[in-house]
Design a protein around this motif. Sequence first.
Motif, PDB file in Angstrom:
ATOM      1  N   LEU A   9      33.440  -8.133  53.664  1.00 13.89           N
ATOM      2  CA  LEU A   9      33.743  -8.397  52.259  1.00 13.89           C
ATOM      3  C   LEU A   9      33.444  -9.841  51.887  1.00 13.89           C
ATOM      4  O   LEU A   9      33.524 -10.736  52.716  1.00 13.89           O
ATOM      5  CB  LEU A   9      35.209  -8.081  51.969  1.00 13.89           C
ATOM      6  CG  LEU A   9      35.622  -6.626  52.163  1.00 13.89           C
ATOM      7  CD1 LEU A   9      37.108  -6.463  51.879  1.00 13.89           C
ATOM      8  CD2 LEU A   9      34.797  -5.689  51.302  1.00 13.89           C
ATOM      9  N   ARG A  10      33.131 -10.049  50.628  1.00 16.47           N
ATOM     10  CA  ARG A  10      32.855 -11.383  50.107  1.00 16.47           C
ATOM     11  C   ARG A  10      33.782 -11.623  48.921  1.00 16.47           C
ATOM     12  O   ARG A  10      33.400 -11.418  47.769  1.00 16.47           O
ATOM     13  CB  ARG A  10      31.392 -11.512  49.687  1.00 16.47           C
ATOM     14  CG  ARG A  10      30.402 -11.330  50.815  1.00 16.47           C
ATOM     15  CD  ARG A  10      30.484 -12.501  51.791  1.00 16.47           C
ATOM     16  NE  ARG A  10      29.679 -12.282  52.979  1.00 16.47           N
ATOM     17  CZ  ARG A  10      30.157 -11.946  54.165  1.00 16.47           C
ATOM     18  NH1 ARG A  10      31.444 -11.755  54.331  1.00 16.47           N
ATOM     19  NH2 ARG A  10      29.380 -11.792  55.205  1.00 16.47           N
ATOM     20  N   PRO A  11      35.025 -12.053  49.193  1.00 14.18           N
ATOM     21  CA  PRO A  11      35.993 -12.226  48.095  1.00 14.18           C
ATOM     22  C   PRO A  11      35.558 -13.301  47.103  1.00 14.18           C
ATOM     23  O   PRO A  11      34.992 -14.328  47.484  1.00 14.18           O
ATOM     24  CB  PRO A  11      37.276 -12.653  48.809  1.00 14.18           C
ATOM     25  CG  PRO A  11      37.083 -12.276  50.236  1.00 14.18           C
ATOM     26  CD  PRO A  11      35.609 -12.326  50.489  1.00 14.18           C
ATOM     27  N   ALA A  12      35.841 -13.038  45.840  1.00 14.02           N
ATOM     28  CA  ALA A  12      35.578 -14.014  44.784  1.00 14.02           C
ATOM     29  C   ALA A  12      36.508 -15.205  44.953  1.00 14.02           C
ATOM     30  O   ALA A  12      37.524 -15.127  45.639  1.00 14.02           O
ATOM     31  CB  ALA A  12      35.797 -13.359  43.421  1.00 14.02           C
ATOM     32  N   ALA A  13      36.180 -16.308  44.296  1.00 18.07           N
ATOM     33  CA  ALA A  13      36.984 -17.527  44.385  1.00 18.07           C
ATOM     34  C   ALA A  13      38.417 -17.300  43.904  1.00 18.07           C
ATOM     35  O   ALA A  13      39.328 -17.985  44.358  1.00 18.07           O
ATOM     36  CB  ALA A  13      36.331 -18.643  43.565  1.00 18.07           C
ATOM     37  N   GLU A  14      38.625 -16.320  43.025  1.00 20.22           N
ATOM     38  CA  GLU A  14      39.975 -16.058  42.498  1.00 20.22           C
ATOM     39  C   GLU A  14      40.880 -15.348  43.503  1.00 20.22           C
ATOM     40  O   GLU A  14      42.080 -15.270  43.309  1.00 20.22           O
ATOM     41  CB  GLU A  14      39.892 -15.225  41.225  1.00 20.22           C
ATOM     42  CG  GLU A  14      39.461 -13.788  41.473  1.00 20.22           C
ATOM     43  CD  GLU A  14      39.207 -13.004  40.202  1.00 20.22           C
ATOM     44  OE1 GLU A  14      39.600 -11.834  40.154  1.00 20.22           O
ATOM     45  OE2 GLU A  14      38.609 -13.554  39.283  1.00 20.22           O
ATOM     46  N   ILE A  15      40.308 -14.826  44.583  1.00 23.77           N
ATOM     47  CA  ILE A  15      41.092 -14.095  45.581  1.00 23.77           C
ATOM     48  C   ILE A  15      41.575 -15.071  46.648  1.00 23.77           C
ATOM     49  O   ILE A  15      40.782 -15.701  47.344  1.00 23.77           O
ATOM     50  CB  ILE A  15      40.268 -12.960  46.229  1.00 23.77           C
ATOM     51  CG1 ILE A  15      39.739 -12.000  45.161  1.00 23.77           C
ATOM     52  CG2 ILE A  15      41.093 -12.226  47.280  1.00 23.77           C
ATOM     53  CD1 ILE A  15      40.802 -11.307  44.344  1.00 23.77           C
ATOM     54  N   ALA A  16      42.878 -15.186  46.778  1.00 28.29           N
ATOM     55  CA  ALA A  16      43.468 -16.109  47.752  1.00 28.29           C
ATOM     56  C   ALA A  16      43.610 -15.467  49.126  1.00 28.29           C
ATOM     57  O   ALA A  16      43.500 -16.147  50.142  1.00 28.29           O
ATOM     58  CB  ALA A  16      44.834 -16.590  47.270  1.00 28.29           C
ATOM     59  N   GLU A  17      43.838 -14.140  49.163  1.00 26.19           N
ATOM     60  CA  GLU A  17      44.096 -13.490  50.454  1.00 26.19           C
ATOM     61  C   GLU A  17      43.855 -11.991  50.348  1.00 26.19           C
ATOM     62  O   GLU A  17      44.134 -11.367  49.334  1.00 26.19           O
ATOM     63  CB  GLU A  17      45.551 -13.754  50.849  1.00 26.19           C
ATOM     64  CG  GLU A  17      45.916 -13.341  52.239  1.00 26.19           C
ATOM     65  CD  GLU A  17      47.346 -13.717  52.604  1.00 26.19           C
ATOM     66  OE1 GLU A  17      47.799 -13.274  53.664  1.00 26.19           O
ATOM     67  OE2 GLU A  17      48.015 -14.439  51.824  1.00 26.19           O
TER      68      GLU A  17
END
Length: 144
Positions: A107-115
């Motif tokens: 997965l490549r979480p967006a900058a808004e995703i902390a965890e």
Amino acid sequence: MSPPAEQKIIRVSAVVLQDTAGRVLTVRKRGTSRFMQPGGKPEPGETPAEAALREVREEIGLNLTAQQLEPMGEFSAAAANEPDHTVVCHNFKVRFENDAAGLLAALRPAAEIAELRWVPVAELVPSADLAPLLTEQIAPRLRA
């Protein structure tokens, strides 16, 4: 005596990502304390399914197809920190046919995703860090 505040509705779409090990992928956005399923507000003209697919792609970098979405229904709950708001969420489920332990690495979480974290369905109970929609309304359906 002042008139009661008008109830405001916040419409969102979300996807429950479940693996055969009985776990659900949850996300926590920056600036929030609660974990929830990936999702968010539809853009003008988007269907709930289109919004759910876009949000999962944008939030965690997972490309899903409409054929993978299993509708779970529409649920509502009081909005956190906003007593005059109700969140109405159109939910979908995607079940992975194997243990998806390796999915987190892809997965490549967006900058808004902390965890991001996997939570066993058995542990989805109302708590300070799990969103009410996920724990009170969706968890019983996942356990059934």
